[in-house]
Write a protein that holds these residues in place. Structure first.
Motif: not given
Length: 521
Positions: A400-425
């Protein structure tokens, strides 16, 4: 009037291509469920075109209960609804091709999900049935059959056998939810061909073949000769009856016969063998087009180890039609930023490693997030999802440690990865400077380094010729270009030539430690 026809597409485009590995769950979420998907991938394709990659390798997106995050395939010829549907896949394929990016996909032939209709039929049909013959069912040992048929360990930990209620056992080299198919059965071979043609007819450009040294098992399924349970993909040599058996080459010849009907289509095999001679057997003219050589990925950060990895990898393909295939990170191994020391040190070395990898002749694979310098992330126990964690009883933390979602933009999680607030990891705090958006405008960023390297790489040509170098350094030429990698612990003088690209700032005509440079000579 003379009409000039366009040049036919190159059928060996892959020989020096840079592939970008899309771990679909972690690349980009087109919605708000926190799981990457095909819509998210399609939206980010222009950024991959700007990066300069030639092709994609997309990890499994097929219908799956996700016991192993998609490598337990319930239907190899459809799309998991979490990721989209066939229409969305076709849209990704079409847009990628419009952008000049080829698309290869994961093929998972060794096993299926236990939820695949075939396996459910096998459970219902009972011992000795034609339905069970597609899988590896056996009677147990001992007077009541309560002992597994042999002593094989699963690659994910624990025994490689699970007993069903009627008393028989079935083989799974990975998780119990991933029963192994029996490739001596004609229906299994026919189904593999059906799957290949299904995706090739849709327009895919090739396949990465999962566990390409699996599929064939030693006749009689003899006990293994080693005592310890294996770690993930450890190579126990040619005497391991589970893997790298002679019969696997007949299966690759079948695959190759199909692909030869589709000009330009290619295969790259995941072949975890440590012997260069054994690897070369998979690269004969009628088998795989190419295979990962993981020597660079497993090499320590020393000049001796890295040079040996390059020398051995080139030697492995020297007598084959295949090019070398270079990998620094993937979804199964710790990211190289972390392997090389994490933090500033790991990032500095990863920048140098990128210039080493991309200067080498042959194919190169970039794992999503490599171009941003993503590190591994240590997760709390409750966040872990990898079956390795559960199968090992918590002894192995898994991947799991090498499978964290890619950060695209912004200053806070989820960094533009998703329109939601939680990510699968979970994504960590403090990654604002790591995002693609933050790095795109910074000429000194890892992303800018990759973009420039991929642009310049197209001018590299010719075989690799080693040059004399200061102790602790690697130096080689490719045509009119020179490459120097410094691992000596101190600055070294630059060779003569025009500096094209350096992984670190050059001062006083010297290349600093843990840095690499490309020069025109």
């Amino acid at each position: 009037m003379t009409t000039t026809l366009p040049a036919p597409p190159s059928t060996d485009w892959w020989r020096d291509a840079v592939f970008y590995q899309v771990y679909i769950r972690s690349f980009a979420d087109g919605g708000d469920d926190g799981v990457g998907d095909l819509a998210g991938l399609r939206a980010r394709l222009p950024e991959l075109a700007a990066l300069g990659v030639d092709a994609l390798w997309i990890n499994p997106f097929y219908p799956s209960p996700m016991a192993d995050h998609g490598y337990d395939v319930a239907d190899p010829r459809d799309v998991e609804p979490v990721f989209g549907d066939l229409a969305e896949f076709d849209a990704v394929l079409a847009q990628a091709h419009e952008l000049g990016i080829r698309v290869t996909i994961d093929l998972v032939p060794n096993h299926t999900s236990d939820q695949r209709e075939w396996f459910q039929q096998a459970l219902a049909a009972g011992p000795g049935s034609p339905e069970r013959a597609r899988y590896v069912f056996r009677e147990g040992r001992g007077p009541d059959g309560a002992t597994p048929p042999n002593n094989w360990p699963s690659i994910f930990g624990g025994p490689a056998w699970t007993r069903v209620p009627d008393g028989q056992w079935y083989l799974h080299l990975f998780a119990p939810e991933q029963p192994d198919l029996d490739f001596t059965h004609p229906e299994v071979l026919a189904d593999l061909e059906h799957t290949l043609r299904f995706w090739l007819d849709r327009g895919v450009d090739g396949f990465r073949i999962d566990v390409a040294h699996g599929m064939a098992k030693a006749p009689g399924l003899p006990d293994v000769a080693f005592d310890e349970e294996t770690g993930i993909f450890d190579d126990h040599g040619p005497d391991d009856p589970r893997l790298d058996q002679d019969g696997v080459h007949d299966i690759h010849r079948l695959v190759r016969r199909v692909l030869d009907e589709y000009p330009g289509a290619m295969t790259v095999g995941e072949v975890w063998v440590s012997s260069e001679e054994r690897l070369a057997r998979y690269l004969r003219p009628d088998e795989l087009h190419s295979a990962f050589n993981f020597r660079l990925l497993t090499a320590d950060w020393t000049a001796t180890d890295l040079r040996a990895a390059v020398v051995d990898s080139l030697a492995a393909v020297a007598a084959t039609p295949a090019p070398a295939c270079w990998v620094l990170s993937n979804h199964d191994r710790p990211r190289h930023v972390t392997r090389y020391g994490d933090g500033e040190l790991g990032t500095r070395r990863a920048r140098a490693a990128a210039l080493l990898q991309l200067a080498l002749p042959g194919m190169a694979f970039v794992y999503n997030g490599d171009e941003l310098g993503m590190p591994d992330v240590e997760l709390p126990d409750e966040a872990l999802t990898d079956p390795v964690w559960f199968r090992s009883g918590g002894a192995e933390r898994g991947r799991d440690a090498c499978r964290i979602p890619v950060p695209w933009s912004g200053e806070h999680p989820p960094y533009g990865f998703s329109d939601g607030t939680e990510t699968w990891l979970p994504m960590p705090a403090g990654w604002g400077a790591l995002t693609a958006e933050a790095q795109a405008g910074d000429p000194g960023s890892m992303l800018s380094l990759y973009r420039r390297a991929l642009q310049l790489r197209r001018s590299l040509a010719g075989e690799l010729t080693w040059q004399s170098a200061p102790e602790g350094c690697l130096a080689f030429r490719r045509g009119d270009h020179a490459v120097l990698v410094n691992l000596s612990g101190a600055p070294v003088p630059l060779p003569a030539g025009e500096v094209l690209l350096a992984s670190a700032e050059l001062t006083g005509g010297h290349l600093p430690d843990d840095a690499a440079v490309w020069l025109a000579v």
